[in-house]
Design an enzyme around this catalytic site. Structure first.
Site, PDB file in Angstrom:
ATOM      1  N   LYS A   1       0.824  -1.215   0.000  1.00 43.46           N
ATOM      2  CA  LYS A   1       0.000   0.000   0.000  1.00 43.46           C
ATOM      3  C   LYS A   1       0.859   1.266   0.000  1.00 43.46           C
ATOM      4  CE  LYS A   1      -4.477  -1.645   1.470  1.00 43.46           C
ATOM      5  NZ  LYS A   1      -5.667  -1.479   2.321  1.00 43.46           N
TER       6      LYS A   1
ATOM      7  N   LYS B   1      -4.016 -10.613  -6.816  1.00 41.92           N
ATOM      8  CA  LYS B   1      -5.310 -10.986  -6.229  1.00 41.92           C
ATOM      9  C   LYS B   1      -6.434 -10.063  -6.715  1.00 41.92           C
ATOM     10  CE  LYS B   1      -5.888  -8.483  -1.900  1.00 41.92           C
ATOM     11  NZ  LYS B   1      -6.412  -8.480  -0.541  1.00 41.92           N
TER      12      LYS B   1
ATOM     13  N   LYS C   1     -10.890  -5.070  -4.485  1.00 41.54           N
ATOM     14  CA  LYS C   1     -11.935  -4.075  -4.718  1.00 41.54           C
ATOM     15  C   LYS C   1     -11.383  -2.733  -5.164  1.00 41.54           C
ATOM     16  CE  LYS C   1     -13.652  -4.550   0.032  1.00 41.54           C
ATOM     17  NZ  LYS C   1     -12.496  -4.421   0.945  1.00 41.54           N
TER      18      LYS C   1
HETATM   19  P1  AMP Z   1     -10.477  -6.668   2.218  1.00 41.49           P
HETATM   20  O1  AMP Z   1     -10.995  -6.583   0.835  1.00 41.49           O
HETATM   21  O2  AMP Z   1      -9.000  -6.448   2.264  1.00 41.49           O
HETATM   22  O3  AMP Z   1     -11.232  -5.872   3.219  1.00 41.49           O
HETATM   23  O4  AMP Z   1     -10.659  -8.190   2.630  1.00 41.49           O
HETATM   24  C1  AMP Z   1     -11.797  -8.721   3.280  1.00 41.49           C
HETATM   25  C2  AMP Z   1     -11.687 -10.227   3.374  1.00 41.49           C
HETATM   26  O5  AMP Z   1     -11.722 -10.806   2.068  1.00 41.49           O
HETATM   27  C3  AMP Z   1     -10.383 -10.738   3.997  1.00 41.49           C
HETATM   28  O6  AMP Z   1     -10.666 -11.885   4.759  1.00 41.49           O
HETATM   29  C4  AMP Z   1      -9.529 -11.093   2.811  1.00 41.49           C
HETATM   30  O7  AMP Z   1      -8.589 -12.084   3.117  1.00 41.49           O
HETATM   31  C5  AMP Z   1     -10.574 -11.607   1.830  1.00 41.49           C
HETATM   32  N1  AMP Z   1     -10.144 -11.388   0.449  1.00 41.49           N
HETATM   33  C6  AMP Z   1      -9.875 -10.193  -0.144  1.00 41.49           C
HETATM   34  N2  AMP Z   1      -9.534 -10.358  -1.432  1.00 41.49           N
HETATM   35  C7  AMP Z   1      -9.587 -11.695  -1.660  1.00 41.49           C
HETATM   36  C8  AMP Z   1      -9.326 -12.514  -2.808  1.00 41.49           C
HETATM   37  N3  AMP Z   1      -8.958 -11.992  -3.962  1.00 41.49           N
HETATM   38  N4  AMP Z   1      -9.464 -13.853  -2.676  1.00 41.49           N
HETATM   39  C9  AMP Z   1      -9.845 -14.404  -1.500  1.00 41.49           C
HETATM   40  N5  AMP Z   1     -10.105 -13.694  -0.399  1.00 41.49           N
HETATM   41  C10 AMP Z   1      -9.975 -12.355  -0.454  1.00 41.49           C
END
Ligand code: AMP
Ligand code: TRP
Length: 333
Positions: free
Chosen positions: A113, A195, A198
């Site tokens: 980041k 990965k 969002k």
């Molecule tokens: P975040 O988008 O960083 O707030 O992530 C929220 C949750 O989604 C966390 O448990 C991450 O590990 C999971 N997560 C985010 N992106 C992915 C992805 N591409 N594949 C699997 N899990 C994800």
């Protein structure tokens, strides 16, 4: 009474993706009967990168509705906004004083980041893992279901808990990660070595939970693959196809082997369409519920209020214990 406690959270930093759903949310819904679960909308984490206030408020509410639409029952799970429970910030401060800069320096999410937001490498972005540790430790959490990308943060939370306990006695439960076997890392449809995120600027790289069927089909049709012309799981040689297989498997429950057999001798076009269809039918009921919830303002407001109060009660209990242990004076009433 002696159910174990689960805590997890997502940042309301935009529309959530199929990666969030398969890596986290879908697994969460299977845990609600067996465990005491708290699912937080971590808006305090989200402000470590600059957010537009109106959008943040909207994304937070959308995320809360998506938790429920995905199947989390708000009477069984404590679903709440992090900023409604001040104990998170209070414990984070304390834990900052038990976290070493050397540990924070090693966090890959911070390094990533810092690169993608080089104009705003703020102290909050750096100490983010101490806030995450506070989130988890406040509720004496046993298990934390997350995607693979959060494993490092979780290990640090464990280290902080153990360090604190070794000084003051058994104050915190030391949490374990809970990482699903499939769907733990869904990749970008455009750059399958990265990965699905969002915050990706390329709209074709991600499937949003609110995407309509035509959009989902279009995005899968455009998904980057290879020219090996075989549906085979091999993350190195065929990252795009492997990712589509991971998505398909996470939804259907089919093993990679059976998917390989199913699409033996068929073209990528057929396979992509099948994956798209599986995703569409998985998301359809969720989208229906989401629409209904969006129309019911009072219901959502009641959930927000009641669950914040439950979370506050639990969090304050741990916070008071910590404050006492470290020598803060008792509150005089
Ligand atoms: P975040 O988008 O960083 O707030 O992530 C929220 C949750 O989604 C966390 O448990 C991450 O590990 C999971 N997560 C985010 N992106 C992915 C992805 N591409 N594949 C699997 N899990 C994800
Ligand atoms: N850091 C997590 C992410 O980016 C979100 C998060 C914050 C979290 N606090 C948490 C996840 C506590 C699990 C437990 O995905």
């Amino acid at each position: 009474m002696d159910k174990k406690t689960i805590f997890s959270g997502m940042q309301p930093s935009g529309a959530i993706t199929l990666g969030n759903y398969l890596g986290a949310l879908k697994n969460w819904t299977t845990l609600q009967d067996e465990y005491n679960c708290l699912y937080c909308i971590v808006d305090m984490h989200a402000i470590t990168v600059r957010q537009d206030p109106t959008q943040l408020r909207q994304s937070s509410r959308n995320l809360l509705m998506q938790y429920i639409a995905a199947g989390l029952d708000p009477t069984k799970n404590i679903i709440y906004y992090q900023s409604h429970v001040p104990a998170h910030a209070e414990l984070a401060w304390i834990l900052n004083c038990y976290t070493y800069m050397g540990e924070l320096n090693r966090m890959t999410q911070f390094k990533d980041k810092s690169k993608s937001h080089s104009d705003n490498i703020n102290a909050g972005l750096y100490t983010y893992p101490a806030l995450m540790a506070a989130d988890i430790l406040l509720y004496q959490t046993d298990l934390v279901p997350v995607g693979v990308d959060q494993k490092q943060h979780l290990e640090l939370s464990r280290d902080i808990a153990q360090r604190f306990n070794s000084i003051y006695g058994d104050v915190f439960t030391v949490p374990e990660p809970y990482i699903g076997k499939v769907g733990a890392k869904i990749m970008s449809l455009q750059e399958p070595v990265k990965k699905m995120s969002k915050s990706d600027d390329d709209i074709n790289a991600t499937i949003n939970l609110t995407d309509d069927p035509a959009t989902i089909i279009r995005k899968f049709k455009r998904a980057v693959t290879d020219n090996l012309a075989q549906v085979k799981y091999d993350e190195i040689a065929q990252p795009g196809i492997s990712n589509l297989m991971a998505i398909y498997s996470a939804i259907t429950g089919d093993s990679y082997e059976s998917i390989q057999n199913e699409f033996e001798g068929k073209g990528y076009g057929d396979f992509k369409l099948r994956v798209a269809e599986a995703v569409i039918s998985e998301l359809e009921p969720l989208q229906q519920r989401y629409k209904q919830l969006s129309a019911d303002k009072n219901y959502i407001d009641t959930i927000i209020k009641e669950n914040a109060s439950k979370a506050n009660y639990l969090a304050t209990k741990t916070l008071r214990k910590v404050q006492k242990k470290i020598g803060f004076p008792p509150i005089v009433r």
